[in-house]
Motif scaffolding. Structure first.
Motif, PDB file in Angstrom:
ATOM      1  N   MET A   1      53.663  15.432  58.699  1.00  0.00           N
ATOM      2  CA  MET A   1      52.919  16.324  57.815  1.00  0.00           C
ATOM      3  C   MET A   1      53.810  17.431  57.274  1.00  0.00           C
ATOM      4  SD  MET A   1      49.761  15.164  57.674  1.00  0.00           S
ATOM      5  CE  MET A   1      48.620  16.497  57.306  1.00  0.00           C
ATOM      6  N   GLY A   2      54.695  17.958  58.127  1.00  0.00           N
ATOM      7  CA  GLY A   2      55.595  19.016  57.682  1.00  0.00           C
ATOM      8  C   GLY A   2      56.553  18.525  56.615  1.00  0.00           C
ATOM      9  N   VAL A   3      57.148  17.364  56.847  1.00  0.00           N
ATOM     10  CA  VAL A   3      58.036  16.780  55.842  1.00  0.00           C
ATOM     11  C   VAL A   3      57.249  16.437  54.578  1.00  0.00           C
ATOM     12  CG1 VAL A   3      59.497  14.778  55.315  1.00  0.00           C
ATOM     13  CG2 VAL A   3      59.689  15.911  57.522  1.00  0.00           C
TER      14      VAL A   3
ATOM     15  N   TYR B   1      50.262   9.357  48.094  1.00  0.00           N
ATOM     16  CA  TYR B   1      50.649  10.518  48.905  1.00  0.00           C
ATOM     17  C   TYR B   1      49.456  11.233  49.530  1.00  0.00           C
ATOM     18  CZ  TYR B   1      52.076  15.341  49.846  1.00  0.00           C
ATOM     19  OH  TYR B   1      52.274  16.568  50.426  1.00  0.00           O
ATOM     20  N   HIS B   2      48.477  11.602  48.728  1.00  0.00           N
ATOM     21  CA  HIS B   2      47.338  12.370  49.235  1.00  0.00           C
ATOM     22  C   HIS B   2      46.482  11.533  50.189  1.00  0.00           C
ATOM     23  CE1 HIS B   2      48.386  14.671  45.546  1.00  0.00           C
ATOM     24  NE2 HIS B   2      48.083  15.700  46.332  1.00  0.00           N
ATOM     25  N   VAL B   3      46.290  10.268  49.855  1.00  0.00           N
ATOM     26  CA  VAL B   3      45.533   9.384  50.746  1.00  0.00           C
ATOM     27  C   VAL B   3      46.286   9.215  52.065  1.00  0.00           C
ATOM     28  CG1 VAL B   3      44.612   7.055  51.038  1.00  0.00           C
ATOM     29  CG2 VAL B   3      44.461   8.184  48.820  1.00  0.00           C
ATOM     30  N   ARG B   4      47.613   9.179  51.995  1.00  0.00           N
ATOM     31  CA  ARG B   4      48.446   9.039  53.187  1.00  0.00           C
ATOM     32  C   ARG B   4      48.241  10.212  54.140  1.00  0.00           C
ATOM     33  NH1 ARG B   4      53.870   9.616  51.393  1.00  0.00           N
ATOM     34  NH2 ARG B   4      53.349   7.836  50.072  1.00  0.00           N
ATOM     35  N   LEU B   5      48.222  11.421  53.603  1.00  0.00           N
ATOM     36  CA  LEU B   5      48.015  12.600  54.445  1.00  0.00           C
ATOM     37  C   LEU B   5      46.648  12.566  55.119  1.00  0.00           C
ATOM     38  CD1 LEU B   5      49.493  15.499  52.239  1.00  0.00           C
ATOM     39  CD2 LEU B   5      50.586  14.270  54.130  1.00  0.00           C
ATOM     40  N   VAL B   6      45.640  12.184  54.352  1.00  0.00           N
ATOM     41  CA  VAL B   6      44.280  12.102  54.900  1.00  0.00           C
ATOM     42  C   VAL B   6      44.206  11.011  55.956  1.00  0.00           C
ATOM     43  CG1 VAL B   6      41.867  11.582  54.369  1.00  0.00           C
ATOM     44  CG2 VAL B   6      43.201  13.018  52.826  1.00  0.00           C
ATOM     45  N   PHE B   7      44.842   9.876  55.685  1.00  0.00           N
ATOM     46  CA  PHE B   7      44.795   8.744  56.609  1.00  0.00           C
ATOM     47  C   PHE B   7      45.503   9.076  57.921  1.00  0.00           C
ATOM     48  CE2 PHE B   7      45.712   4.345  57.987  1.00  0.00           C
ATOM     49  CZ  PHE B   7      44.432   3.828  57.866  1.00  0.00           C
ATOM     50  N   VAL B   8      46.647   9.751  57.823  1.00  0.00           N
ATOM     51  CA  VAL B   8      47.375  10.159  59.035  1.00  0.00           C
ATOM     52  C   VAL B   8      46.525  11.121  59.867  1.00  0.00           C
ATOM     53  CG1 VAL B   8      49.345  11.481  59.891  1.00  0.00           C
ATOM     54  CG2 VAL B   8      49.680   9.774  58.108  1.00  0.00           C
ATOM     55  N   THR B   9      45.913  12.092  59.204  1.00  0.00           N
ATOM     56  CA  THR B   9      45.066  13.058  59.919  1.00  0.00           C
ATOM     57  C   THR B   9      43.883  12.372  60.594  1.00  0.00           C
ATOM     58  OG1 THR B   9      45.648  14.770  58.306  1.00  0.00           O
ATOM     59  CG2 THR B   9      43.728  15.182  59.687  1.00  0.00           C
ATOM     60  N   GLY B  10      43.255  11.441  59.888  1.00  0.00           N
ATOM     61  CA  GLY B  10      42.114  10.730  60.459  1.00  0.00           C
ATOM     62  C   GLY B  10      42.500   9.851  61.638  1.00  0.00           C
ATOM     63  N   ALA B  11      43.616   9.135  61.501  1.00  0.00           N
ATOM     64  CA  ALA B  11      44.074   8.258  62.582  1.00  0.00           C
ATOM     65  C   ALA B  11      44.445   9.051  63.823  1.00  0.00           C
ATOM     66  CB  ALA B  11      45.265   7.425  62.110  1.00  0.00           C
ATOM     67  N   VAL B  12      45.125  10.165  63.626  1.00  0.00           N
ATOM     68  CA  VAL B  12      45.516  11.009  64.756  1.00  0.00           C
ATOM     69  C   VAL B  12      44.286  11.611  65.424  1.00  0.00           C
ATOM     70  CG1 VAL B  12      46.721  13.143  65.402  1.00  0.00           C
ATOM     71  CG2 VAL B  12      47.808  11.517  63.850  1.00  0.00           C
ATOM     72  N   SER B  13      43.315  12.047  64.636  1.00  0.00           N
ATOM     73  CA  SER B  13      42.086  12.614  65.198  1.00  0.00           C
ATOM     74  C   SER B  13      41.340  11.573  66.031  1.00  0.00           C
ATOM     75  CB  SER B  13      41.176  13.121  64.073  1.00  0.00           C
ATOM     76  OG  SER B  13      41.815  14.134  63.324  1.00  0.00           O
ATOM     77  N   PHE B  14      41.274  10.352  65.528  1.00  0.00           N
ATOM     78  CA  PHE B  14      40.613   9.272  66.266  1.00  0.00           C
ATOM     79  C   PHE B  14      41.331   8.995  67.578  1.00  0.00           C
ATOM     80  CE2 PHE B  14      40.003   4.752  67.251  1.00  0.00           C
ATOM     81  CZ  PHE B  14      38.617   4.683  67.281  1.00  0.00           C
ATOM     82  N   ALA B  15      42.662   8.948  67.532  1.00  0.00           N
ATOM     83  CA  ALA B  15      43.438   8.688  68.747  1.00  0.00           C
ATOM     84  C   ALA B  15      43.313   9.835  69.747  1.00  0.00           C
ATOM     85  CB  ALA B  15      44.915   8.468  68.386  1.00  0.00           C
ATOM     86  N   LEU B  16      43.323  11.065  69.259  1.00  0.00           N
ATOM     87  CA  LEU B  16      43.165  12.221  70.143  1.00  0.00           C
ATOM     88  C   LEU B  16      41.808  12.196  70.838  1.00  0.00           C
ATOM     89  CD1 LEU B  16      44.726  15.140  68.050  1.00  0.00           C
ATOM     90  CD2 LEU B  16      45.596  14.196  70.190  1.00  0.00           C
TER      91      LEU B  16
ATOM     92  N   VAL C   1      40.942  20.225  68.477  1.00  0.00           N
ATOM     93  CA  VAL C   1      41.225  21.521  67.854  1.00  0.00           C
ATOM     94  C   VAL C   1      42.720  21.836  67.935  1.00  0.00           C
ATOM     95  CG1 VAL C   1      40.832  24.010  68.009  1.00  0.00           C
ATOM     96  CG2 VAL C   1      38.911  22.426  68.244  1.00  0.00           C
ATOM     97  N   GLY C   2      43.311  21.575  69.087  1.00  0.00           N
ATOM     98  CA  GLY C   2      44.741  21.801  69.232  1.00  0.00           C
ATOM     99  C   GLY C   2      45.557  20.943  68.282  1.00  0.00           C
ATOM    100  N   GLY C   3      45.163  19.703  68.108  1.00  0.00           N
ATOM    101  CA  GLY C   3      45.873  18.803  67.195  1.00  0.00           C
ATOM    102  C   GLY C   3      45.759  19.241  65.751  1.00  0.00           C
ATOM    103  N   TRP C   4      44.552  19.615  65.338  1.00  0.00           N
ATOM    104  CA  TRP C   4      44.366  20.084  63.964  1.00  0.00           C
ATOM    105  C   TRP C   4      45.166  21.355  63.684  1.00  0.00           C
ATOM    106  CZ3 TRP C   4      38.368  19.412  64.453  1.00  0.00           C
ATOM    107  CH2 TRP C   4      38.061  18.040  64.318  1.00  0.00           C
ATOM    108  N   LEU C   5      45.180  22.246  64.657  1.00  0.00           N
ATOM    109  CA  LEU C   5      45.962  23.470  64.491  1.00  0.00           C
ATOM    110  C   LEU C   5      47.451  23.163  64.361  1.00  0.00           C
ATOM    111  CD1 LEU C   5      44.253  25.935  67.015  1.00  0.00           C
ATOM    112  CD2 LEU C   5      44.285  26.112  64.517  1.00  0.00           C
ATOM    113  N   ALA C   6      47.944  22.269  65.216  1.00  0.00           N
ATOM    114  CA  ALA C   6      49.367  21.923  65.184  1.00  0.00           C
ATOM    115  C   ALA C   6      49.762  21.320  63.840  1.00  0.00           C
ATOM    116  CB  ALA C   6      49.695  20.950  66.319  1.00  0.00           C
ATOM    117  N   MET C   7      48.973  20.384  63.341  1.00  0.00           N
ATOM    118  CA  MET C   7      49.289  19.758  62.057  1.00  0.00           C
ATOM    119  C   MET C   7      49.121  20.726  60.897  1.00  0.00           C
ATOM    120  SD  MET C   7      47.812  15.832  62.407  1.00  0.00           S
ATOM    121  CE  MET C   7      46.155  16.327  62.934  1.00  0.00           C
TER     122      MET C   7
END
Length: 216
Positions: free
Chosen positions: A56-58, A155-170, A194-200
């Motif tokens: 996400m940072g990159v 690009y934008h769909v990628r960011l949303v997809f990464v966030t959703g996948a990580v949230s599901f895994a968390l 909450v910790g994951g969302w804050l970090a990203m």
């Protein structure tokens, strides 16, 4: 009286079964799971969050897919090595401390107690196993955001997809760790989410700010 006995018998059986289940729970020491649970959960969560935050940072300054994926691969390898070495050193320190304590106790025990001490030594945590568990679980966690970014071109769909996948895994990791450790499930899930969302979010925001103010 006969009807009363008919009703009492199933109740007594149920109470007996509940008591036996309670005794089994008390007899099982859930703290035995703590070493591997701690290493596994920490490794997976760190793999998820650090790799996702890195991607996400990159992605905040570089929108091309290749750069984001390469940053994720670098994060996976570096993080897995770091987790393995850190866990190995940490558990080895614990192992040395407990081993020294058992050796001191052996000096003042008779032969019958020495056999008990030898049994305790065999149950000491393994630094190598802890290192391997940490590295593997970190890699498994890191694969989630990495694969999520790899299969989405936009690009934008990628960011949303990464966030959703990580949230599901968390959510899965948080619930699993809570169930294994007999802890409140919802609190554990909310804590890691909450910790994951804050970090990203913080990583994305600060990198975006740095990219707009610093000239390379």
């Amino acid at each position: 009286m006969f009807a009363l006995k008919l009703h009492d018998s199933p109740r007594k059986d149920f109470d007996k079964q509940a008591t036996e289940t309670s005794e089994e729970d008390e007899a099982f020491d859930y703290s035995k799971r703590s070493q591997w649970l701690r290493a596994g959960v920490l490794g997976a969560n760190d793999g998820l969050l650090s790799t996702a935050s890195l991607i996400m940072g990159v992605g905040a300054v570089k929108t091309d897919q290749k750069t984001m994926i390469l940053s994720g691969i670098a994060g996976l390898v570096a993080g897995a090595c770091s987790m393995a070495i850190g866990e190995f050193v940490s558990v080895y320190s614990q192992y040395d401390t407990e081993m020294e304590q058992l050796n001191r106790e052996a000096l003042y025990r008779n032969e019958s107690h020495k056999s008990e001490l030898e049994a305790k030594k065999k149950k000491l945590p393994s630094p190598l196993k802890a290192a391997v568990v940490s590295a593997l679980t970190f890699a498994v966690g890191a694969l989630v955001p990495l694969l999520s970014a790899a299969f989405v071109k936009n690009y934008h769909v990628r960011l949303v997809f990464v966030t959703g996948a990580v949230s599901f895994a968390l959510t899965g990791f948080g619930g699993l760790s809570a169930m294994l450790g007999k802890a409140p499930v919802m609190k554990s899930i909310l804590r890691v989410l909450v910790g994951g969302w804050l970090a990203m979010g913080i990583t994305f925001g600060l990198t975006k700010l740095a990219g707009s103010t610093v000239s390379f």
